[in-house]
Scaffold this active site. Structure first.
Site, short mmCIF file in Angstrom:
data_model
loop_
_atom_site.label_atom_id
_atom_site.label_comp_id
_atom_site.label_asym_id
_atom_site.label_seq_id
_atom_site.Cartn_x
_atom_site.Cartn_y
_atom_site.Cartn_z
N TYR A 261 -11.99 9.58 5.69
CA TYR A 261 -13.33 10.05 6.06
C TYR A 261 -13.66 9.84 7.53
O TYR A 261 -14.80 10.07 7.95
CB TYR A 261 -14.37 9.33 5.19
CG TYR A 261 -14.21 9.57 3.69
CD1 TYR A 261 -14.83 10.64 3.06
CD2 TYR A 261 -13.42 8.71 2.91
CE1 TYR A 261 -14.69 10.86 1.70
CE2 TYR A 261 -13.26 8.92 1.55
CZ TYR A 261 -13.90 10.00 0.94
OH TYR A 261 -13.74 10.21 -0.40
N ASP B 251 -7.96 -2.89 -0.30
CA ASP B 251 -8.71 -1.86 -1.03
C ASP B 251 -9.94 -1.56 -0.21
O ASP B 251 -10.63 -2.48 0.26
CB ASP B 251 -9.09 -2.32 -2.44
CG ASP B 251 -9.48 -1.11 -3.29
OD1 ASP B 251 -8.64 -0.20 -3.45
OD2 ASP B 251 -10.62 -1.06 -3.78
N LYS C 92 -0.93 5.64 6.53
CA LYS C 92 -1.88 5.48 7.64
C LYS C 92 -2.47 4.07 7.63
O LYS C 92 -2.64 3.44 8.66
CB LYS C 92 -3.01 6.51 7.54
CG LYS C 92 -2.56 7.94 7.72
CD LYS C 92 -2.40 8.25 9.19
CE LYS C 92 -1.93 9.63 9.51
NZ LYS C 92 -2.79 10.71 9.10
N ASN D 138 -0.40 4.03 1.16
CA ASN D 138 -1.03 4.86 2.19
C ASN D 138 -0.40 4.52 3.55
O ASN D 138 -0.63 3.44 4.09
CB ASN D 138 -2.54 4.57 2.17
CG ASN D 138 -3.32 5.38 3.19
OD1 ASN D 138 -2.81 5.72 4.25
ND2 ASN D 138 -4.56 5.68 2.86
N THR E 70 0.84 -1.20 0.00
CA THR E 70 0.00 0.00 0.00
C THR E 70 0.87 1.24 0.00
O THR E 70 1.94 1.26 0.61
CB THR E 70 -0.95 0.05 1.22
OG1 THR E 70 -1.65 1.30 1.20
CG2 THR E 70 -0.21 -0.07 2.55
O1 LIG Z 1 -4.35 2.04 -2.74
P1 LIG Z 1 -3.41 2.16 -1.58
O2 LIG Z 1 -1.99 2.42 -1.99
O3 LIG Z 1 -3.51 1.03 -0.59
O4 LIG Z 1 -3.84 3.49 -0.74
P2 LIG Z 1 -5.17 4.38 -0.95
O5 LIG Z 1 -5.26 5.42 0.12
O6 LIG Z 1 -5.22 4.87 -2.37
O7 LIG Z 1 -6.28 3.33 -0.67
P3 LIG Z 1 -7.58 2.91 -1.53
O8 LIG Z 1 -7.32 3.04 -2.97
O9 LIG Z 1 -7.99 1.59 -0.96
O10 LIG Z 1 -8.62 4.03 -1.10
C1 LIG Z 1 -9.12 3.99 0.20
C2 LIG Z 1 -9.70 5.33 0.59
O11 LIG Z 1 -10.91 5.09 1.35
C3 LIG Z 1 -10.93 5.88 2.50
N1 LIG Z 1 -10.77 4.99 3.68
C4 LIG Z 1 -10.47 3.66 3.68
N2 LIG Z 1 -10.37 3.19 4.93
C5 LIG Z 1 -10.59 4.23 5.74
C6 LIG Z 1 -10.60 4.38 7.13
O12 LIG Z 1 -10.33 3.37 7.95
N3 LIG Z 1 -10.88 5.58 7.63
C7 LIG Z 1 -11.13 6.62 6.83
N4 LIG Z 1 -11.13 6.58 5.50
C8 LIG Z 1 -10.86 5.39 4.94
C9 LIG Z 1 -9.75 6.84 2.40
O13 LIG Z 1 -10.16 7.99 1.73
C10 LIG Z 1 -8.77 6.06 1.53
O14 LIG Z 1 -7.89 6.90 0.84
MG LIG Z 2 -5.43 3.49 -3.94
#
Ligand SMILES: O=P(O)(O)OP(=O)(O)OP(=O)(O)OC[C@H]1O[C@@H](n2cnc3c(O)ncnc32)[C@H](O)[C@@H]1O
Ligand SMILES: [Mg+2]
Length: 271
Positions: free
Chosen positions: A158, A73, A13, A11, A9
């Site tokens: 969110y 995801d 966080k 991300n 990932t």
């Molecule tokens: O794809 P990767 O690299 O893993 O990182 P990303 O942040 O782009 O991840 P996603 O494509 O899965 O998008 C998930 C989004 O959904 C939201 N999200 C997911 N889990 C969350 C959580 O536990 N609390 C708050 N928002 C969340 C948040 O905006 C994330 O950026």
């Molecule tokens: Mg993503």
């Protein structure tokens, strides 16, 4: 010897949450992130399901690292928006992936929606891709409703506008957003906590590690439990494990489970 697993990932966080949940479950694993391996281009999340996109990210991770690879995801599915932003949660306000701009856009889009119709759910799918090509997915959900302004500074995305259903109101009867909860409180009820805890017994079994206490399930209940026996009737890429899901059917581009399929067990992934 401690085995290594990649969490694919971008991300940080999410990586922190995933590492924390894995650490809490006492698995003898070293969890490496994308910064610990040679860089590769971000895969395009081109699917309309959380399962599809999680598998895209985990496959890329495995191809580039050679390690068993996990990916998440996830997203927020808002009933009043027909299940969106769903798989588009991180890019809802454009390609910049800015949490605050995404959250503010959702708030504007539902500003006239009354409290009783502001239900939403977070969904997370964890994918595991093994070096031999075996693939598994698990899903977790957290139901709740959206506030009309941000509260709290923990978590990410969110969280400041999402009030989980599974919580006890404080003495004044007030409910908290997931950004006001401690890490442990969020992990216990969160979509990601549930999806990770469901994939850990599968990961442990695939790596030949003891399954952590508290995560044990009947051996036959895990997908691929028959791997020493005859070939599965479906290709490995079509096995998924589902944990029991609380709340409404899935939204945000994902299809509901086919009729007759139990909420836990093995179901085929959509093409
Ligand atoms: O794809 P990767 O690299 O893993 O990182 P990303 O942040 O782009 O991840 P996603 O494509 O899965 O998008 C998930 C989004 O959904 C939201 N999200 C997911 N889990 C969350 C959580 O536990 N609390 C708050 N928002 C969340 C948040 O905006 C994330 O950026
Ligand atoms: Mg993503």
């Amino acid at each position: 010897m401690t085995q290594r697993v990649l969490l694919a990932t971008g991300n940080t966080k999410k990586l922190t949450e995933l590492r924390r949940i894995i650490a809490d479950n006492d698995l003898d694993l070293e969890v490496v992130g994308l910064r610990d391996i040679d860089p590769y281009p971000d895969p395009v999340e081109s699917e309309w399901t959380f399962e599809g996109n999680a598998l895209i990210k985990a496959r890329e991770g495995m191809i580039h690292s050679g390690l068993p690879s996990l990916a998440d995801d996830s997203g927020l599915c808002v009933d009043a928006l027909g299940g969106m932003p769903g798989v588009r949660s991180s890019r809802w306000n454009g390609p910049e992936q800015e949490d605050i701009a995404n959250l503010e856009l959702v708030l504007r889009q539902i500003e006239d929606v009354p409290r009783g119709r502001r239900q939403a759910q977070f969904v997370a799918v964890m994918a595991l891709v093994m070096p031999d090509g075996r693939e598994f997915t698990t899903r977790g959900e957290m139901t709740g409703h959206l506030t009309n302004r941000s509260k709290g500074s923990r978590g990410f995305g969110y969280d400041p506008i999402f009030v989980p259903d599974e919580q006890v109101p404080d003495a004044d009867g007030r409910l908290r957003t997931s950004a006001e909860m401690t890490a442990d409180e969020k992990d216990a009820i969160s979509h990601r906590g549930r999806a990770v805890r469901a994939i850990l017994p599968i990961l442990a079994r695939e790596l030949g590690l003891p399954v952590p206490e508290g995560l044990r399930v009947e051996p036959g209940a895990l997908p691929g439990a028959d791997r020493e026996g005859p070939e599965p009737t479906l290709p490995a890429s079509e096995w998924t494990a589902q944990i029991p899901v609380i709340g409404r059917p899935e939204q945000g581009g994902a299809k509901p489970a086919p009729p007759g399929v139990p909420s836990s067990g093995v179901t085929p992934l959509e093409p």
